[in-house]
Design an enzyme around this catalytic site. Structure first.
Site, PDB file in Angstrom:
ATOM      1  CB  CYS A 184      -1.187   6.638  -0.619  1.00  0.00           C
ATOM      2  SG  CYS A 184      -1.034   7.164   1.442  1.00  0.00           S
ATOM      3  CB  CYS A 185      -1.135   2.499  -4.262  1.00  0.00           C
ATOM      4  SG  CYS A 185      -0.515   1.288  -4.020  1.00  0.00           S
ATOM      5  CE  LYS A 186      -8.472   0.235  -7.535  1.00  0.00           C
ATOM      6  NZ  LYS A 186      -8.836  -0.606  -9.395  1.00  0.00           N
TER       7      LYS A 186
END
Length: 754
Positions: free
Chosen positions: A657-659
């Site tokens: 996950c990232c933004k």
């Protein structure tokens, strides 16, 4: 790994040292499976696959084939809609219970009216969101550009399956799955005041430390009240059903059926009685008594226990917080014990009567002793002397009726008192409390959609692996989230949201059931404190499952989150800011991972453990992970690699996950895939960088440009830079043309990087 902007087929050829690394990008159906009955199960989750085929040399100069597939998941919208529907029902039920709380003194009645007004508004908001989600058609995932839309805030961002299928000449074919999704966070709510981790801590501190005109109940006791209320709502109809089945067995004059029905009735009634042993119910009854009209305390409060809640009410003075249970001279504390114990006594009467009837049927001579037991345990009006010619139904019916009446009285009192406990939490800070609940629901919905997708994919992939299935019902599954958020600016709030949302997944359990129709989409049941996701599988697949799973055993998951910021904002945070949030999250989740490993080694069968230890050095990996977390090294990506390796070796579910699940996520996943090819499948060392460039390229020609920055996750369009600029020599002829050239070049660059 993100959004696919087009579905065009590309053909990429990378020439390295006279050899060619072929890549064919195509749009096709998911890979074929060995069993046709698995297809509906898989297609219930995946949609719109985009595939790429590679061929890379191994260290012994042979070729391995790699099939990379990215698929959308229709669960992106299905799970939020299921969840919101449940939450609406739960809130409507709570509002109804508040209305049925009975007559209260003016102070508490005004609070109740205020709470109901705000709660009705929240229910209307949830209903509006559900209506808008039901209108959504077309795309099966939420793009990053929509992350700030209110109607889509329950939907995860860019939820995809990233799968790599490796076919190598010497090793067995292998599948490597990673679920990529945007960090679960309430983007529409914003992060001005932080995320859930900070907001919940601040809210609880204010409740605990500030004097107010309400009764303070700890979060644990509030959760306990919800749990008991849920158990009441589940057990009461079950007991009534088993009581009716007992009467039906009696009317059929069947001793075996009567014994079985009695056993089920006894088990459920014992659970029902046990649910009310908590001191919370007793203290809540007293609190509710003093909140009734005329409920005036005539004695000063007398502390009983530091863990017990209290109320103090005096008409001339405002109600203030107390941390002890007050005693009311007119309140009979033993009355609840008598009402509560009457359920158990009624059950004992039924058991004694059934024993007597069966003994008489079998010609036993113990009827007189049983009659004495019945007379001793039951009140005179409940005692029934059997007669040989009387019907079993007629003899059991009055006792069953008494059990239902006693149970109804207990339920009525307990429901009202525990609803009064929930009223305190809502009444303290109405807007803030409800907005926190909304924010937590939003983040949890996004996290749950990804979890259900990952669980179903993992189940499908490992369905015929006996070791995995035994692990599934014995210790549950580890679910490892790799976070790439920075601890700078708004991403701090996102990380705080994400940490709470992933932690809340511990209250989710899975149950595998047999599909009875073509609809194999999962169904969610339960409440905010405990959800059960029912996963439907085709009949042939269901028959291959272990007996424990087929009998409906709940399957648990153990989520852990490890975060390492990797972009330029993290550089600023490490040099000028604070990274303590990331450090504390990593340390807390390492302890959870270590605890799971301990349970895994203790509960799994010895033969499996011995084989498992031969194949894996998990203890060494855990020690290495702990050392890296303690080292507090800047941008220590070794933490990510170690956590991912441990997860794969433990048959876990991997998330990255990232933004927005695009740039940083794609950089991480492609690096992980190439590292797996090198370490597990003997990818030729000279082809590592080329393989990485090949996976990251989205264009039709050449390798990556020098301007591609893996740290920032910025990929160029991979075309020759000169195509964006006119020849400078020609433009120098005129200063006017030079100005035009500069403007056009700037416009092209801005359009390119938007």
């Amino acid at each position: 790994m993100g959004e696919i902007e087009d579905g065009e087929a590309d053909n990429i050829t990378t020439d390295v040292q006279g050899q060619k690394c072929a890549l064919v990008c195509e749009c096709s159906a998911p890979e074929s499976v060995s069993r046709k009955d698995s297809l509906p199960f898989l297609n219930a989750v995946l949609k719109n696959p985009v595939c790429k085929l590679y061929r890379f040399p191994t260290s012994d100069n042979k070729w391995m084939q790699i099939r990379e597939q990215m698929s959308e998941s229709i669960l992106s919208f299905h799970i939020p809609k299921e969840l919101i529907s449940l939450q609406i029902k739960e809130d409507l039920c709570r509002n109804q219970e508040l209305k049925e709380l009975g007559e209260l003194s003016p102070h508490w009645d005004n609070l109740r009216k205020n709470v109901l007004t705000h709660c009705d508004q929240m229910v209307n908001m949830y209903q509006d969101i559900l209506t808008e989600l039901s209108k959504e058609t077309g795309s099966s995932f939420k793009s990053s550009s929509s992350k700030g839309e209110k109607t889509l805030e329950f939907v995860p961002i860019n939820l995809h399956l990233q799968r790599m299928h490796v076919h190598s000449p010497h090793l067995k074919d292998a599948l490597y799955d990673v679920i990529t999704v945007g960090a679960p966070a309430a983007h529409f709510q914003g992060f001005k005041n932080g995320g859930l981790r900070k907001l919940l801590h601040r809210f609880e501190a204010e409740r605990r430390n500030t004097g107010y005109q309400f009764i303070y109940y700890s979060p644990e006791n509030t959760a306990k009240a919800r749990e008991v209320l849920s158990n009441i709502n589940q057990l009461q109809p079950l007991i009534a059903t088993h009581a009716d089945l007992l009467l039906n067995s009696a009317s059929q004059h069947s001793p075996d059926s009567l014994k079985n029905s009695l056993k089920m009735l006894s088990e459920k009634t014992e659970l029902f009685v046990h649910a009310f042993k908590d001191q919370l119910v007793r203290s809540a009854l007293l609190a509710l008594y003093t909140a009734r009209p005329g409920g005036v305390l005539k004695k000063p409060p007398s502390p009983k226990s530091g863990t017990e809640e209290s109320i103090s009410q005096d008409p001339p003075l405002p109600v203030r917080r107390q941390d002890s249970i007050p005693h009311h001279s007119d309140y009979d504390e033993e009355e609840w014990d008598r009402v509560w114990a009457s359920v158990g006594k009624s059950l004992n009467c039924i058991i004694a009567m059934v024993d007597k009837l069966i003994e008489r049927e079998s010609g036993g001579e113990g009827s007189s002793a049983s009659s004495k037991d019945v007379e001793k345990d039951s009140s005179p009006e409940d005692s029934i002397i059997t007669h040989p010619k009387e019907d079993w139904y007629e003899q059991l019916y009055p006792l069953i009726l008494t059990l239902k009446d006693c149970m109804g009285e207990v339920v009525n009192r307990a429901k009202q008192s525990l609803t009064f406990v929930l009223l305190q939490e809502l009444a303290y800070s109405l807007p803030q409390c409800l907005m926190l609940t909304l924010r937590r629901d939003i983040v949890f919905s996004q996290a749950l959609a990804g979890l259900v997708c990952g669980f179903i994919i993992k189940l499908h992939t490992s369905l015929y692996d006996p070791g995995f299935l035994e692990q599934l019902h014995t210790v549950g599954l580890i679910v490892q989230y790799e976070g790439l958020l920075s601890t700078y600016s708004e991403e701090i709030g996102m990380l705080e949201d994400m940490a709470v949302g992933i932690s809340d997944l511990k209250k989710v359990a899975f149950k595998i059931i047999e599909a009875t129709s073509n609809d194999v989409l999962p169904v969610i049941t339960g409440r905010r404190e405990h959800y059960v996701v029912e996963v439907k599988v085709p009949a042939r697949m269901f028959e291959s499952l272990p007996l424990q799973i087929k009998e409906g055993q709940l399957l648990h998951v153990h989520p852990v989150l490890f975060n390492v910021g990797i972009n330029e904002q993290q550089t600023l945070a490490e040099r000028f800011g604070d990274v303590s949030l990331q450090e504390s999250i990593n340390q807390e989740n390492f302890e959870l991972l270590k605890e799971y490993y301990t349970v895994f080694m203790e509960k799994m069968p010895p033969d499996y453990i011995s084989h498992f230890q031969e194949q894996n050095d998990l203890k060494g990996l855990l020690e290495n992970l702990h050392q890296n977390i303690q080292a507090k090294k800047r941008k220590n990506v070794e933490i990510m690699w170690l956590a991912a390796t441990i997860c794969r070796k433990l048959n876990g579910i991997r998330f990255t996950c990232c933004k927005s699940a695009k740039d940083r996520t794609s950089m991480s996943v492609t690096l992980e895939q190439c590292s797996i090819l090198r370490d597990e499948h003997q990818l030729h060392k000279d082809f590592f960088i080329r393989a990485l460039d090949c996976m990251r390229s989205r264009q039709t020609q050449g390798a990556l440009n020098e301007s591609d920055d893996p740290e920032t996750g910025c990929l160029t369009d991979n075309k020759p830079t000169s195509r964006h600029f006119y020849p400078v020599a020609l433009l120098l002829v005129s200063s006017h043309l030079l100005v035009v050239w500069l403007i056009l070049s700037l416009a092209l660059l801005l359009a390119k990087y938007q």
